[in-house]
Design a protein around this motif. Structure first.
Motif, PDB file in Angstrom:
ATOM      1  N   UNK A  39       0.424  -1.476   0.150  1.00  0.00           N
ATOM      2  CA  UNK A  39      -0.097   0.346  -0.268  1.00  0.00           C
ATOM      3  C   UNK A  39       0.545   1.279   0.058  1.00  0.00           C
ATOM      4  N   UNK A  40       2.027   1.074   0.896  1.00  0.00           N
ATOM      5  CA  UNK A  40       2.868   2.119   0.521  1.00  0.00           C
ATOM      6  C   UNK A  40       3.080   2.732  -0.439  1.00  0.00           C
ATOM      7  N   UNK A  41       3.583   1.460  -1.696  1.00  0.00           N
ATOM      8  CA  UNK A  41       4.571   1.556  -3.273  1.00  0.00           C
ATOM      9  C   UNK A  41       3.332   2.777  -4.244  1.00  0.00           C
ATOM     10  N   UNK A  42       2.644   2.266  -3.503  1.00  0.00           N
ATOM     11  CA  UNK A  42       0.813   2.341  -4.284  1.00  0.00           C
ATOM     12  C   UNK A  42       0.563   3.720  -3.898  1.00  0.00           C
ATOM     13  N   UNK A  65       3.281  -7.281   2.373  1.00  0.00           N
ATOM     14  CA  UNK A  65       4.238  -7.125   1.810  1.00  0.00           C
ATOM     15  C   UNK A  65       5.429  -6.526   3.330  1.00  0.00           C
ATOM     16  N   UNK A  66       6.643  -7.074   3.818  1.00  0.00           N
ATOM     17  CA  UNK A  66       7.190  -6.547   5.113  1.00  0.00           C
ATOM     18  C   UNK A  66       7.928  -5.311   5.144  1.00  0.00           C
ATOM     19  N   UNK A  67       8.610  -4.553   5.498  1.00  0.00           N
ATOM     20  CA  UNK A  67       8.807  -3.386   5.531  1.00  0.00           C
ATOM     21  C   UNK A  67      10.295  -3.620   5.349  1.00  0.00           C
ATOM     22  N   UNK A  68      11.566  -4.039   5.283  1.00  0.00           N
ATOM     23  CA  UNK A  68      12.425  -4.419   4.740  1.00  0.00           C
ATOM     24  C   UNK A  68      12.324  -4.456   3.052  1.00  0.00           C
ATOM     25  N   UNK A  69      11.351  -5.398   2.667  1.00  0.00           N
ATOM     26  CA  UNK A  69      11.215  -5.346   1.114  1.00  0.00           C
ATOM     27  C   UNK A  69      10.956  -4.398   0.345  1.00  0.00           C
ATOM     28  N   UNK A  70       9.905  -3.317   1.314  1.00  0.00           N
ATOM     29  CA  UNK A  70       9.131  -2.748   0.582  1.00  0.00           C
ATOM     30  C   UNK A  70      10.795  -1.169   0.143  1.00  0.00           C
ATOM     31  N   UNK A  71      11.548  -1.486   1.383  1.00  0.00           N
ATOM     32  CA  UNK A  71      12.318  -0.506   1.560  1.00  0.00           C
ATOM     33  C   UNK A  71      13.714  -0.773   0.610  1.00  0.00           C
ATOM     34  N   UNK A  79      15.485   7.635  -4.092  1.00  0.00           N
ATOM     35  CA  UNK A  79      16.659   6.762  -3.701  1.00  0.00           C
ATOM     36  C   UNK A  79      16.581   8.169  -2.663  1.00  0.00           C
ATOM     37  N   UNK A  80      15.917   9.480  -3.181  1.00  0.00           N
ATOM     38  CA  UNK A  80      16.421  10.935  -2.016  1.00  0.00           C
ATOM     39  C   UNK A  80      15.149  10.206  -0.736  1.00  0.00           C
ATOM     40  N   UNK A  81      14.544   9.551  -0.878  1.00  0.00           N
ATOM     41  CA  UNK A  81      13.515   9.358   0.493  1.00  0.00           C
ATOM     42  C   UNK A  81      14.016   8.501   1.629  1.00  0.00           C
ATOM     43  N   UNK A  82      14.315   9.153   2.842  1.00  0.00           N
ATOM     44  CA  UNK A  82      15.057   7.845   3.743  1.00  0.00           C
ATOM     45  C   UNK A  82      13.810   7.032   4.150  1.00  0.00           C
ATOM     46  N   UNK A  83      14.424   5.740   4.999  1.00  0.00           N
ATOM     47  CA  UNK A  83      13.214   5.561   6.297  1.00  0.00           C
ATOM     48  C   UNK A  83      14.026   4.451   7.350  1.00  0.00           C
ATOM     49  N   UNK A  84      12.998   5.263   8.073  1.00  0.00           N
ATOM     50  CA  UNK A  84      13.788   5.072   9.555  1.00  0.00           C
ATOM     51  C   UNK A  84      12.501   3.367   9.942  1.00  0.00           C
ATOM     52  N   UNK A 174       6.252  -8.924  -8.987  1.00  0.00           N
ATOM     53  CA  UNK A 174       7.024  -8.990  -7.755  1.00  0.00           C
ATOM     54  C   UNK A 174       7.679  -7.436  -7.340  1.00  0.00           C
ATOM     55  N   UNK A 175       7.850  -6.904  -8.852  1.00  0.00           N
ATOM     56  CA  UNK A 175       8.299  -6.039  -8.318  1.00  0.00           C
ATOM     57  C   UNK A 175       7.277  -4.969  -7.623  1.00  0.00           C
ATOM     58  N   UNK A 176       6.173  -4.588  -8.445  1.00  0.00           N
ATOM     59  CA  UNK A 176       4.673  -3.889  -8.154  1.00  0.00           C
ATOM     60  C   UNK A 176       4.470  -4.237  -6.887  1.00  0.00           C
ATOM     61  N   UNK A 177       4.360  -4.892  -6.195  1.00  0.00           N
ATOM     62  CA  UNK A 177       4.170  -4.931  -4.863  1.00  0.00           C
ATOM     63  C   UNK A 177       3.268  -6.174  -4.662  1.00  0.00           C
ATOM     64  N   UNK A 178       3.172  -7.064  -5.866  1.00  0.00           N
ATOM     65  CA  UNK A 178       1.578  -7.558  -5.862  1.00  0.00           C
ATOM     66  C   UNK A 178       2.272  -8.671  -4.759  1.00  0.00           C
ATOM     67  N   UNK A 179       1.366  -9.426  -4.091  1.00  0.00           N
ATOM     68  CA  UNK A 179       1.769 -10.484  -3.503  1.00  0.00           C
ATOM     69  C   UNK A 179       1.032 -12.155  -4.427  1.00  0.00           C
ATOM     70  N   UNK A 180       1.359 -13.273  -3.761  1.00  0.00           N
ATOM     71  CA  UNK A 180       1.590 -14.710  -4.761  1.00  0.00           C
ATOM     72  C   UNK A 180      -0.126 -15.179  -5.411  1.00  0.00           C
ATOM     73  N   UNK A 181      -1.148 -14.424  -3.755  1.00  0.00           N
ATOM     74  CA  UNK A 181      -2.261 -14.378  -4.623  1.00  0.00           C
ATOM     75  C   UNK A 181      -2.703 -13.975  -5.475  1.00  0.00           C
ATOM     76  N   UNK A 182      -2.627 -12.429  -5.739  1.00  0.00           N
ATOM     77  CA  UNK A 182      -2.408 -11.678  -6.336  1.00  0.00           C
ATOM     78  C   UNK A 182      -2.798 -11.459  -7.863  1.00  0.00           C
ATOM     79  N   UNK A 183      -0.627 -11.808  -7.921  1.00  0.00           N
ATOM     80  CA  UNK A 183      -0.229 -12.728  -8.868  1.00  0.00           C
ATOM     81  C   UNK A 183      -0.737 -13.377  -9.869  1.00  0.00           C
TER      82      UNK A 183
END
Length: 224
Positions: A39-42, A65-71, A79-84, A174-183
């Motif tokens: 949802x963040x990527x969208x 999608x977990x936080x590590x994969x999203x980052x 690249x200019x966005x920072x992740x805390x 996968x790059x678009x952020x879809x999970x297995x069910x959605x794919x």
């Protein structure tokens, strides 16, 4: 000028409480909240560059999608966005994965909101790398003992020609952020078949997870 941020956490009560607390700080503006990495990527796609968050407070353990994969994905595209990373986890594996993914800082959720706001401003205005004290101690140990894994990555990047058309389609999703069910729904195949294709993709690219496969695909610009 206030710092634009986003909150990403699957627990609505945590997001809302943190948003309410941060709202008292005029130097911070919350652009949006998201329930998970996908949802963040969208949300990021829908925003103009000058409206995107400068800092994202990102949870780690989330469904879809977990936080590590999203980052991992977002650092290639934005690249200019920072992740805390703001999480309850302080174990070595999660910490090291977050650092490799491109996280700028790593705070535990029990930090005071004033400390979180201070960390946000440090990142934007001072180029800081904020970390909770016990996290910082772990990072030093991890970085001293971590092997250099840059060399294998260069070899992996030349493997696109070995992927089938279907595998490239799935990797694109996968790059678009879809999970297995959605794919599976998009390609009219079962989630089990999707998993088999992804296992083949990992084997051909010599990687062991989605994040690594995504980094190769984005770096090589296999998809627009």
């Amino acid at each position: 000028m206030s710092v634009r941020i986003a909150l990403v956490d699957d627990k609505r009560i945590i997001r809302n409480t943190l948003a309410e607390q941060i709202s008292y700080y005029k130097e911070i503006t919350i652009v949006f909240q998201a329930n998970d990495g996908s949802e963040f990527l969208e949300n990021m796609k829908a925003l103009a560059a000058d409206m995107r968050p400068q800092v994202v407070l990102m949870d780690i353990e989330m469904p879809v999608m977990d936080g590590i994969e999203a980052v991992t994905i977002a650092k290639e595209v934005y690249p200019d966005t920072h992740f805390l990373m703001l999480t309850v986890f302080d174990d070595d594996e999660k910490l090291f994965e977050a650092i490799k993914a491109g996280a700028t800082g790593y705070l535990l959720k029990d930090e005071k909101v004033s400390s979180i706001v201070k960390a946000i401003t440090e990142i934007v205005f001072e180029g800081g790398v904020p970390m909770s004290p016990r996290i910082a101690r772990k990072v030093l140990g991890l970085l001293r003992n971590s092997p250099d894994d840059a060399a294998p990555a260069a070899e992996n990047e030349e493997e696109a020609h070995t992927l089938s058309t279907r595998e490239l389609e799935i990797l694109n999703r996968i790059v678009d952020g879809l999970n297995y069910q959605q794919i599976g729904e998009r390609l009219f195949i079962s989630p089990h078949t999707v998993r088999k294709h992804i296992a083949n993709i990992y084997e051909k690219l010599h990687v062991s997870n989605k994040a690594s496969a995504i980094k190769i695909a984005i770096r090589k610009k296999w998809f627009s």
